[in-house]
Every structure is written in structure tokens, then in C-alpha cells.
Design a protein around this motif. Structure first.
Motif, PDB file in Angstrom:
ATOM      1  N   PHE A  43       0.758  -1.245  -0.017  1.00  0.00           N
ATOM      2  CA  PHE A  43       0.106  -0.016  -0.065  1.00  0.00           C
ATOM      3  C   PHE A  43       0.686   1.308  -0.021  1.00  0.00           C
ATOM      4  N   PRO A  44       0.840   2.104  -0.884  1.00  0.00           N
ATOM      5  CA  PRO A  44       1.511   3.352  -1.117  1.00  0.00           C
ATOM      6  C   PRO A  44       1.213   4.077   0.207  1.00  0.00           C
ATOM      7  N   ALA A  45       2.178   4.714   0.915  1.00  0.00           N
ATOM      8  CA  ALA A  45       2.192   5.648   1.849  1.00  0.00           C
ATOM      9  C   ALA A  45       1.472   6.847   1.665  1.00  0.00           C
ATOM     10  N   ALA A  46       1.753   7.414   0.353  1.00  0.00           N
ATOM     11  CA  ALA A  46       0.748   8.667   0.114  1.00  0.00           C
ATOM     12  C   ALA A  46      -0.663   8.424  -0.192  1.00  0.00           C
ATOM     13  N   LYS A  47      -0.992   7.124  -0.638  1.00  0.00           N
ATOM     14  CA  LYS A  47      -2.440   6.878  -0.584  1.00  0.00           C
ATOM     15  C   LYS A  47      -3.087   6.692   0.535  1.00  0.00           C
ATOM     16  N   TRP A  48      -2.347   5.955   1.750  1.00  0.00           N
ATOM     17  CA  TRP A  48      -2.707   5.910   3.081  1.00  0.00           C
ATOM     18  C   TRP A  48      -3.394   7.354   3.312  1.00  0.00           C
ATOM     19  N   GLU A  49      -2.181   8.024   3.489  1.00  0.00           N
ATOM     20  CA  GLU A  49      -2.409   9.587   4.010  1.00  0.00           C
ATOM     21  C   GLU A  49      -3.596  10.294   3.395  1.00  0.00           C
ATOM     22  N   GLN A  50      -3.737  10.197   2.164  1.00  0.00           N
ATOM     23  CA  GLN A  50      -4.698  10.583   1.403  1.00  0.00           C
ATOM     24  C   GLN A  50      -6.080  10.298   1.772  1.00  0.00           C
ATOM     25  N   ILE A  51      -6.013   8.902   1.892  1.00  0.00           N
ATOM     26  CA  ILE A  51      -7.542   8.456   2.167  1.00  0.00           C
ATOM     27  C   ILE A  51      -7.950   8.738   3.800  1.00  0.00           C
ATOM     28  N   ILE A  52      -6.906   8.684   4.637  1.00  0.00           N
ATOM     29  CA  ILE A  52      -7.335   8.937   5.874  1.00  0.00           C
ATOM     30  C   ILE A  52      -7.570  10.378   5.910  1.00  0.00           C
ATOM     31  N   ALA A  53      -6.879  11.246   5.383  1.00  0.00           N
ATOM     32  CA  ALA A  53      -7.207  12.759   5.224  1.00  0.00           C
ATOM     33  C   ALA A  53      -8.720  13.046   4.929  1.00  0.00           C
ATOM     34  N   ILE A  54      -9.041  12.598   3.590  1.00  0.00           N
ATOM     35  CA  ILE A  54     -10.324  12.823   2.940  1.00  0.00           C
ATOM     36  C   ILE A  54     -11.133  11.979   3.412  1.00  0.00           C
TER      37      ILE A  54
END
Length: 261
Positions: A103-114
Motif C-alpha cells: 500500500f503506497p504511503a501517500a495513498k494511505w495518508e490521502q484516504i485517511i485525510a479525505i
């Protein structure tokens, strides 16, 4: 009208579930701030259509749900323009599918943020306004994945479980102020995005359209029927009504029996 002279903010409302909720609120007399991404001409067409059809004021906020300062600005826009923020629907969300170890770290952060943090920031700024008026309705769009998990959706499932917990906490904190906080947990909802995936799945798996719908998309839903955006919108309107005044802290599944299994 359930929401006559009240104002509502619906995030992620330029299409799909969010747009249906915005229409439901406008039909009940609410002024609405819509929000989300899309082509400017398409967004303006939807905004103008809501105003013309229902005779209410509709504004568009381009707030980026990954940016707390944008979210604060969206709440201020509604309060400055309409004089109140009576209803907040945290609906914005994205999805990404991958094994945890890939799982890409950037995708994790984006999904949690949105999917999660944006709801917190919107509530952070809206709740004081609602407390001052001693009335408010907050509805968070969760998911069947706020109650059960599926593989390869670690960020989405984590965010939606978080939304369920945030909803309960906010409900307890605001119960004495005439504010109700609930979440709606849809199963698979029929949207243009889902419909557009069917031909590729038919080709990839060698299945008929009915097989794709029943055996792939609706595998988890015992009714073998999609939830509709209008059904979600109708529930959102009900949760804003006087009849629902004692419903707070609830997580309401609309999933064709998925989470009953």
C-alpha cells in the motif's frame, strides 16, 4: 418542509450520493453549499439546476478536503452567506485497493485525510455554530466497511471504522445542545461509476452482465439489489426531521443485509 430556512453543507456533492443528498435538502427548503471536484461547467450546471428547481440558494465551495484551512473556509462561507450552518454532511471519500505491504504511503495518508480527518475538521468548525443556535444535524457517510472489513482496503476500512467512532463521540459531546450526530453506512450503491465498470468485468471474467452484478458486485448483499442514491438521500432528510430528534450516535446500515451476516 423539513429544512425550510435552514442551511446545509454537503461535502463530495458534485455527483453520486452527495449530489442526491444536496437535492434532497434543497427540495426540503434548505440553502446548500455543495463541494467536490469535477469540470467547472458541469458543477455550475448542477448548482444552477438546484437553485432553479427548488428556489433556494446554492453555493459551490472548491475546498480541498485534504487541507484543514480549506475546510475552515467552507464552513465560514456557509455561515457568512446563509447566517448559519444547520446541517453538515461529511460525504467526501476516495478508495484505493492494495495489500498492506504494497500500500503506497501517500495513498494511505490521502484516504485517511479525505475520508476521516476532513470530517473531524468540518465538525470542529461547525459544532460551535450549531451549539450557539442550540440546533444542528451532522450526518457522516460511513460504509458497510465501518462495520465489517474486506481484504486489500486497509486505509478505507480504517477510515470508515474511525468515522463510526468519531460519530459516537461527537454525539455524546453535543447531545445536550440539540445537535444530533449520526452516520449512514451504505453497501454497494448504484452509480455511474459502478455501471461503467461492468463491461470491463464482463470481458475480463467471461461473465454475463447479470453474473457480474449478482456474483461479483452484489456478492455480499443478500437482497442482490443495489442501494440507490435516492434511498440514502431520503434517510439523510429523515435524520434532519423532528421525528428523528432522539436518534443520535447511530450507525445506520443501508446495505441489503450485508452486515447482518
Amino acid at each position: 418542509m423539513v429544512l425550510k430556512s435552514k442551511s446545509a453543507i454537503v461535502t463530495g456533492s458534485t455527483s453520486g450520493i452527495g449530489l442526491a443528498i444536496a437535492k434532497g435538502f434543497a427540495a426540503e427548503g434548505a440553502n446548500v453549499v455543495i463541494n467536490g471536484f469535477g469540470q467547472p461547467a458541469d458543477i455550475e450546471r448542477e448548482r444552477a439546476a438546484l437553485e432553479n428547481e427548488y428556489g433556494v440558494k446554492v453555493l459551490y465551495s472548491a475546498a480541498d478536503m485534504t487541507k484543514p484551512e480549506d475546510i475552515a473556509g467552507m464552513i465560514k462561507l456557509a455561515d457568512d452567506s446563509f447566517g448559519s450552518v444547520d446541517v453538515l454532511v461529511n460525504n467526501a471519500g476516495i478508495q484505493f485497493v492494495s495489500p498492506i505491504e504494497e500500500f503506497p504511503a501517500a495513498k494511505w495518508e490521502q484516504i485517511i485525510a479525505i475520508n476521516l480527518s476532513s470530517a473531524f475538521y468540518a465538525m470542529h468548525h461547525a459544532i460551535p455554530l450549531m451549539k450557539a443556535r442550540k440546533w444542528g444535524r451532522i450526518i457522516n457517510t460511513a460504509s458497510a466497511h465501518s462495520l465489517v472489513a474486506s481484504p486489500y482496503k486497509s486505509a478505507y476500512v480504517s477510515a470508515k471504522h474511525g468515522i463510526a467512532g468519531l460519530t459516537k463521540t461527537a454525539a455524546l459531546e453535543t447531545a445536550a445542545y440539540g445537535i444530533n450526530v449520526n452516520c449512514i453506512s451504505p453497501g454497494y450503491v448504484w452509480t455511474p461509476l459502478v455501471e461503467s465498470q461492468i463491461p470491463d468485468t464482463m470481458k475480463a471474467r467471461g461473465l454475463t452482465k447479470d453474473q457480474v452484478i449478482n456474483d461479483v458486485l452484489l456478492h455480499a448483499q443478500p437482497t442482490k439489489q443495489f442501494v440507490t442514491v435516492d434511498q440514502i438521500a431520503a434517510l439523510a432528510v429523515f435524520l434532519c426531521s423532528d421525528a428523528a430528534s432522539q436518534i443520535t450516535g447511530a450507525n445506520i446500515p443501508v446495505d441489503g443485509g450485508w452486515t447482518a451476516q
